[in-house]
Design an enzyme around this catalytic site. Structure first.
Site, PDB file in Angstrom:
ATOM      1  N   ILE A   1       0.821  -1.287   0.115  1.00 21.50           N
ATOM      2  CA  ILE A   1       0.031   0.001   0.173  1.00 21.50           C
ATOM      3  C   ILE A   1       0.919   1.290  -0.031  1.00 21.50           C
ATOM      4  CG2 ILE A   1      -1.751   1.131   1.075  1.00 21.50           C
ATOM      5  CD1 ILE A   1      -2.578  -1.475   2.300  1.00 21.50           C
TER       6      ILE A   1
ATOM      7  N   ASP B   1      11.761   2.249   5.656  1.00 24.46           N
ATOM      8  CA  ASP B   1      11.365   0.940   5.600  1.00 24.46           C
ATOM      9  C   ASP B   1      12.587  -0.015   6.128  1.00 24.46           C
ATOM     10  OD1 ASP B   1       8.929  -0.660   3.758  1.00 24.46           O
ATOM     11  OD2 ASP B   1      10.422  -1.725   4.526  1.00 24.46           O
TER      12      ASP B   1
ATOM     13  N   ALA C   1       4.047   1.350   8.051  1.00 22.02           N
ATOM     14  CA  ALA C   1       4.933   0.199   8.552  1.00 22.02           C
ATOM     15  C   ALA C   1       4.291  -0.703   9.457  1.00 22.02           C
ATOM     16  CB  ALA C   1       6.379   0.583   8.908  1.00 22.02           C
TER      17      ALA C   1
ATOM     18  N   GLU D   1       4.031  -5.432  10.296  1.00 24.92           N
ATOM     19  CA  GLU D   1       3.712  -6.809   9.758  1.00 24.92           C
ATOM     20  C   GLU D   1       2.353  -6.965   9.558  1.00 24.92           C
ATOM     21  OE1 GLU D   1       5.869  -8.785   8.921  1.00 24.92           O
ATOM     22  OE2 GLU D   1       7.637  -7.792   9.442  1.00 24.92           O
TER      23      GLU D   1
ATOM     24  N   THR E   1      -6.419  -1.049  10.290  1.00 24.89           N
ATOM     25  CA  THR E   1      -7.208  -1.988   9.466  1.00 24.89           C
ATOM     26  C   THR E   1      -8.462  -2.092  10.148  1.00 24.89           C
ATOM     27  OG1 THR E   1      -7.310  -4.396   9.134  1.00 24.89           O
ATOM     28  CG2 THR E   1      -6.122  -3.813  11.031  1.00 24.89           C
ATOM     29  N   ASP E   2      -9.383  -2.540   9.464  1.00 26.90           N
ATOM     30  CA  ASP E   2     -10.937  -2.788   9.922  1.00 26.90           C
ATOM     31  C   ASP E   2     -10.757  -4.075  10.976  1.00 26.90           C
ATOM     32  OD1 ASP E   2     -10.336  -4.930   8.009  1.00 26.90           O
ATOM     33  OD2 ASP E   2     -12.722  -4.692   7.261  1.00 26.90           O
ATOM     34  N   GLU E   3      -9.705  -5.030  10.923  1.00 24.34           N
ATOM     35  CA  GLU E   3      -9.659  -6.124  11.774  1.00 24.34           C
ATOM     36  C   GLU E   3      -9.485  -5.809  13.066  1.00 24.34           C
ATOM     37  OE1 GLU E   3      -7.180  -9.218   9.883  1.00 24.34           O
ATOM     38  OE2 GLU E   3      -7.034  -8.211   8.008  1.00 24.34           O
TER      39      GLU E   3
ATOM     40  N   TYR F   1      -2.035 -10.382  14.869  1.00 20.63           N
ATOM     41  CA  TYR F   1      -2.031  -9.145  13.826  1.00 20.63           C
ATOM     42  C   TYR F   1      -2.890  -8.246  14.439  1.00 20.63           C
ATOM     43  CZ  TYR F   1      -3.095  -6.393   9.746  1.00 20.63           C
ATOM     44  OH  TYR F   1      -3.316  -4.977   9.075  1.00 20.63           O
TER      45      TYR F   1
ATOM     46  N   LYS G   1      -2.411  -4.406  15.694  1.00 18.73           N
ATOM     47  CA  LYS G   1      -3.066  -2.956  15.158  1.00 18.73           C
ATOM     48  C   LYS G   1      -3.697  -2.376  16.157  1.00 18.73           C
ATOM     49  CE  LYS G   1      -2.196  -1.690  11.543  1.00 18.73           C
ATOM     50  NZ  LYS G   1      -1.395  -1.001  10.916  1.00 18.73           N
TER      51      LYS G   1
ATOM     52  N   ASN H   1     -10.072  -5.048   3.364  1.00 19.71           N
ATOM     53  CA  ASN H   1      -8.955  -5.535   2.702  1.00 19.71           C
ATOM     54  C   ASN H   1      -8.592  -4.972   1.387  1.00 19.71           C
ATOM     55  OD1 ASN H   1     -10.107  -7.688   4.455  1.00 19.71           O
ATOM     56  ND2 ASN H   1      -8.531  -9.066   3.644  1.00 19.71           N
TER      57      ASN H   1
HETATM   58  P1  NAD Z   1       3.264  -4.939   3.594  1.00 18.81           P
HETATM   59  O1  NAD Z   1       3.334  -6.120   4.554  1.00 18.81           O
HETATM   60  O2  NAD Z   1       3.064  -4.945   1.943  1.00 18.81           O
HETATM   61  O3  NAD Z   1       4.220  -3.974   3.755  1.00 18.81           O
HETATM   62  C1  NAD Z   1       4.471  -3.455   5.090  1.00 18.81           C
HETATM   63  C2  NAD Z   1       5.830  -2.458   4.954  1.00 18.81           C
HETATM   64  O4  NAD Z   1       6.398  -2.097   6.277  1.00 18.81           O
HETATM   65  C3  NAD Z   1       7.002  -3.586   4.499  1.00 18.81           C
HETATM   66  O5  NAD Z   1       7.903  -2.901   3.388  1.00 18.81           O
HETATM   67  C4  NAD Z   1       8.002  -3.792   5.822  1.00 18.81           C
HETATM   68  O6  NAD Z   1       9.313  -3.971   5.577  1.00 18.81           O
HETATM   69  C5  NAD Z   1       7.682  -2.469   6.577  1.00 18.81           C
HETATM   70  N1  NAD Z   1       7.895  -2.533   7.946  1.00 18.81           N
HETATM   71  C6  NAD Z   1       7.244  -3.686   8.858  1.00 18.81           C
HETATM   72  N2  NAD Z   1       7.804  -3.285  10.194  1.00 18.81           N
HETATM   73  C7  NAD Z   1       8.843  -2.256   9.808  1.00 18.81           C
HETATM   74  C8  NAD Z   1       9.502  -1.665  10.900  1.00 18.81           C
HETATM   75  N3  NAD Z   1       9.878  -2.227  12.244  1.00 18.81           N
HETATM   76  N4  NAD Z   1      10.350  -0.693  10.739  1.00 18.81           N
HETATM   77  C9  NAD Z   1      10.336  -0.342   9.323  1.00 18.81           C
HETATM   78  N5  NAD Z   1       9.527  -0.811   8.341  1.00 18.81           N
HETATM   79  C10 NAD Z   1       8.959  -1.657   8.621  1.00 18.81           C
HETATM   80  O7  NAD Z   1       1.854  -4.287   3.967  1.00 18.81           O
HETATM   81  P2  NAD Z   1       0.616  -3.505   3.449  1.00 18.81           P
HETATM   82  O8  NAD Z   1      -0.301  -4.398   2.872  1.00 18.81           O
HETATM   83  O9  NAD Z   1       1.101  -2.530   2.600  1.00 18.81           O
HETATM   84  O10 NAD Z   1       0.098  -2.788   4.703  1.00 18.81           O
HETATM   85  C11 NAD Z   1       0.389  -1.521   5.047  1.00 18.81           C
HETATM   86  C12 NAD Z   1      -0.269  -1.081   6.354  1.00 18.81           C
HETATM   87  O11 NAD Z   1      -1.785  -0.995   5.699  1.00 18.81           O
HETATM   88  C13 NAD Z   1      -0.294  -1.845   7.358  1.00 18.81           C
HETATM   89  O12 NAD Z   1      -0.041  -1.097   8.573  1.00 18.81           O
HETATM   90  C14 NAD Z   1      -1.280  -2.757   7.445  1.00 18.81           C
HETATM   91  O13 NAD Z   1      -1.696  -2.989   8.910  1.00 18.81           O
HETATM   92  C15 NAD Z   1      -2.482  -1.611   6.872  1.00 18.81           C
HETATM   93  N6  NAD Z   1      -3.688  -2.355   6.124  1.00 18.81           N
HETATM   94  C16 NAD Z   1      -3.271  -3.237   5.286  1.00 18.81           C
HETATM   95  C17 NAD Z   1      -4.548  -3.597   4.444  1.00 18.81           C
HETATM   96  C18 NAD Z   1      -4.289  -4.857   3.520  1.00 18.81           C
HETATM   97  O14 NAD Z   1      -5.287  -5.281   2.964  1.00 18.81           O
HETATM   98  N7  NAD Z   1      -3.135  -5.091   2.788  1.00 18.81           N
HETATM   99  C19 NAD Z   1      -5.787  -3.424   4.691  1.00 18.81           C
HETATM  100  C20 NAD Z   1      -5.810  -2.399   5.825  1.00 18.81           C
HETATM  101  C21 NAD Z   1      -4.896  -1.824   6.446  1.00 18.81           C
HETATM  102  P1  TYD Z   2      -5.993 -12.661   3.698  1.00 19.05           P
HETATM  103  O1  TYD Z   2      -5.535 -12.309   2.230  1.00 19.05           O
HETATM  104  O2  TYD Z   2      -4.899 -13.353   4.437  1.00 19.05           O
HETATM  105  O3  TYD Z   2      -6.476 -11.391   4.426  1.00 19.05           O
HETATM  106  P2  TYD Z   2      -6.899 -11.232   5.882  1.00 19.05           P
HETATM  107  O4  TYD Z   2      -7.010 -12.348   6.741  1.00 19.05           O
HETATM  108  O5  TYD Z   2      -6.323 -10.137   6.443  1.00 19.05           O
HETATM  109  O6  TYD Z   2      -8.349 -10.779   5.744  1.00 19.05           O
HETATM  110  O7  TYD Z   2      -7.134 -13.791   3.833  1.00 19.05           O
HETATM  111  C1  TYD Z   2      -8.394 -13.243   3.184  1.00 19.05           C
HETATM  112  C2  TYD Z   2      -9.438 -14.239   3.528  1.00 19.05           C
HETATM  113  O8  TYD Z   2      -9.066 -15.472   2.617  1.00 19.05           O
HETATM  114  C3  TYD Z   2      -9.462 -14.661   4.764  1.00 19.05           C
HETATM  115  O9  TYD Z   2     -10.786 -15.074   5.309  1.00 19.05           O
HETATM  116  C4  TYD Z   2      -8.403 -16.070   4.931  1.00 19.05           C
HETATM  117  C5  TYD Z   2      -8.844 -16.522   3.346  1.00 19.05           C
HETATM  118  N1  TYD Z   2      -7.509 -17.186   2.758  1.00 19.05           N
HETATM  119  C6  TYD Z   2      -8.113 -18.406   2.180  1.00 19.05           C
HETATM  120  O10 TYD Z   2      -9.034 -18.994   2.158  1.00 19.05           O
HETATM  121  N2  TYD Z   2      -6.868 -19.033   1.499  1.00 19.05           N
HETATM  122  C7  TYD Z   2      -5.596 -18.370   1.533  1.00 19.05           C
HETATM  123  O11 TYD Z   2      -4.735 -19.163   0.793  1.00 19.05           O
HETATM  124  C8  TYD Z   2      -5.356 -17.325   2.124  1.00 19.05           C
HETATM  125  C9  TYD Z   2      -4.213 -16.753   2.059  1.00 19.05           C
HETATM  126  C10 TYD Z   2      -6.554 -16.790   2.872  1.00 19.05           C
END
Ligand code: NAD
Ligand code: TYD
Length: 362
Positions: free
Chosen positions: A18, A38, A93, A95, A145-147, A170, A174, A199
């Site tokens: 993102i 990062d 940033a 995990e 996140t909404d989680e 996770y 958050k 998501n």
């Molecule tokens: P991602 O895992 O792709 O990227 C996260 C980045 O943060 C990575 O490059 C990682 O190296 C860096 N990072 C982690 N710990 C760090 C630390 N201690 N110091 C410096 N850098 C660090 O994640 P993403 O999907 O891009 O998500 C970005 C943000 O958005 C997160 O905070 C996540 O909780 C939030 N978010 C994600 C989603 C989704 O669907 N992916 C939805 C809602 C919110």
């Molecule tokens: P995920 O992409 O891990 O996002 P989140 O758990 O943060 O919502 O998973 C999305 C949904 O898909 C979740 O209900 C778990 C399910 N899932 C599978 O059924 N198979 C898979 O291989 C993965 C990675 C997730």
């Protein structure tokens, strides 16, 4: 887009999915100097940003600077803030994968909670030393996140007033980071804003999350793992819509507030997987439909049943709503992964990730 006094922005986690999208949007639509902090972890990659800079032209090269630093280290965090001298901090940033948090929660506690704490401490120290003028437009935007709200049943949606009820390591990490941010606002006066999004999907996502994982499994004719009965529901948002919402809240969001961002696109996992299989049948037909690869596997421990977002507040205040439809953007995403298989293999190898199931109980 931003107040013209805002010159420099510090983004944490811009090596990720993102954050990379936000930086590409900033490069295109602002003049800001971007500092990208990062730790360069397993999911980090800068190819998308570098490609865009190459397309836009040489004069953009200096607009983006990577700061290799880890938020779990206070000195590195403080140095990064001093070096970037930001008018705005976007904190992405973290995990981010639930399954990894089940296998190794400590990594999530350290990065997401301690990392956010260090960033808040260093940001507050920096903020308190700013001139009154710079204080008047400085902002710390925490991306969440909404989680954090837990799991819904068949009815209802999450909104800004929903009680926090995280259920995975996770989401608990958050939620903790959200609470820390909120307390730094109330207690110390750091000007913060929080967004909680559903998501995301789209190009450049590390291929362990549902959508890219299913695309790659179906391309290589491997079994597609569907957790439990496949009926868990997520509210899918195309990543470009999220990036736009983030920049809107970063520039206009009210200090001390939180905003929910959602896709208005609830699907259960089976529907998502079938939609991907249908696109694959059209663009890479096999002798059997891709659907035949679906394999129901053991459910995720503590699997949240349903997420859905009421994004009325951001719509009411700023007119934001998602622009991209699920079916078109999903097709675009599938095509993008098929055109970027080399990148997927490269990032998987670098991360030592072979696509095997993770996140079953210890
Ligand atoms: P991602 O895992 O792709 O990227 C996260 C980045 O943060 C990575 O490059 C990682 O190296 C860096 N990072 C982690 N710990 C760090 C630390 N201690 N110091 C410096 N850098 C660090 O994640 P993403 O999907 O891009 O998500 C970005 C943000 O958005 C997160 O905070 C996540 O909780 C939030 N978010 C994600 C989603 C989704 O669907 N992916 C939805 C809602 C919110
Ligand atoms: P995920 O992409 O891990 O996002 P989140 O758990 O943060 O919502 O998973 C999305 C949904 O898909 C979740 O209900 C778990 C399910 N899932 C599978 O059924 N198979 C898979 O291989 C993965 C990675 C997730």
């Amino acid at each position: 887009m931003f107040n013209s006094k805002i010159k420099r922005i510090l983004i944490t986690g811009g090596g990720g999915f993102i954050g990379g999208e936000v930086i590409r949007l900033l490069l295109k639509e602002s003049n800001l100097q971007i500092f990208n902090l990062d730790k360069i972890g397993y999911a980090s990659d800068f190819t998308g940003i570098n490609n865009q800079i190459a397309n836009l032209g040489k004069q953009y090269e200096n607009r983006h600077k990577i700061i290799h630093a880890d938020l779990t280290n206070y000195e590195q965090t403080e140095d990064a803030i001093l070096k970037s001298d930001p008018d705005l901090i976007l904190h992405l940033a973290a995990e981010s994968h639930v399954d990894r948090s089940i296998d190794n929660p400590r990594i999530f506690i350290n990065n997401n909670i301690i990392g956010t704490y260090n960033l808040l401490e260093a940001s507050l120290k920096f903020y308190l030393n700013l001139s009154d003028e710079r204080k008047s437009f400085f902002k710390f935007h925490h991306i969440s996140t909404d989680e954090v709200f837990g799991a819904l049943g068949f009815e209802g949606k999450f909104s800004e007033t929903t009680r926090y009820d995280p259920r995975s390591p996770y989401s608990a990490s958050k939620a903790s980071s959200d609470h820390l941010v909120s307390s730094w606002y109330h207690t110390y006066g750091l000007p913060t804003v929080i967004t909680n999004c559903s998501n995301n999907y789209g190009p450049w996502q590390f291929p362990e999350k549902l959508i890219p994982n299913v695309i790659l499994k179906s391309f290589y004719n491997q079994k597609i793992p569907l957790y439990g009965d496949g009926k868990n529901v997520r509210d899918w948002l195309f990543v470009e819509d999220h990036a736009e919402a983030i920049l809107l809240i970063a520039s206009k969001g009210r200090i001390g507030e939180s905003y929910c961002i959602g896709g208005d696109s609830e699907k259960n996992n089976k529907e998502v997987v079938l939609a991907i299989c249908e696109v694959m049948d059209q663009i890479k037909p096999n002798n059997k439909p891709h659907e035949s690869l679906i394999n129901y596997v053991q459910d995720r421990p503590g699997h949240d049943f349903r997420y859905a977002i009421d994004f009325n507040k951001i719509y009411r205040e700023f007119g934001w709503r998602p622009k991209f439809s699920f079916s078109e953007s999903l097709e675009r995403t599938v095509k993008w992964y098929l055109e970027n298989l080399d990148w997927c293999e490269k990032i998987k190898n670098k991360a030592n990730y072979d696509g095997s199931r993770i996140g079953l109980k210890k």
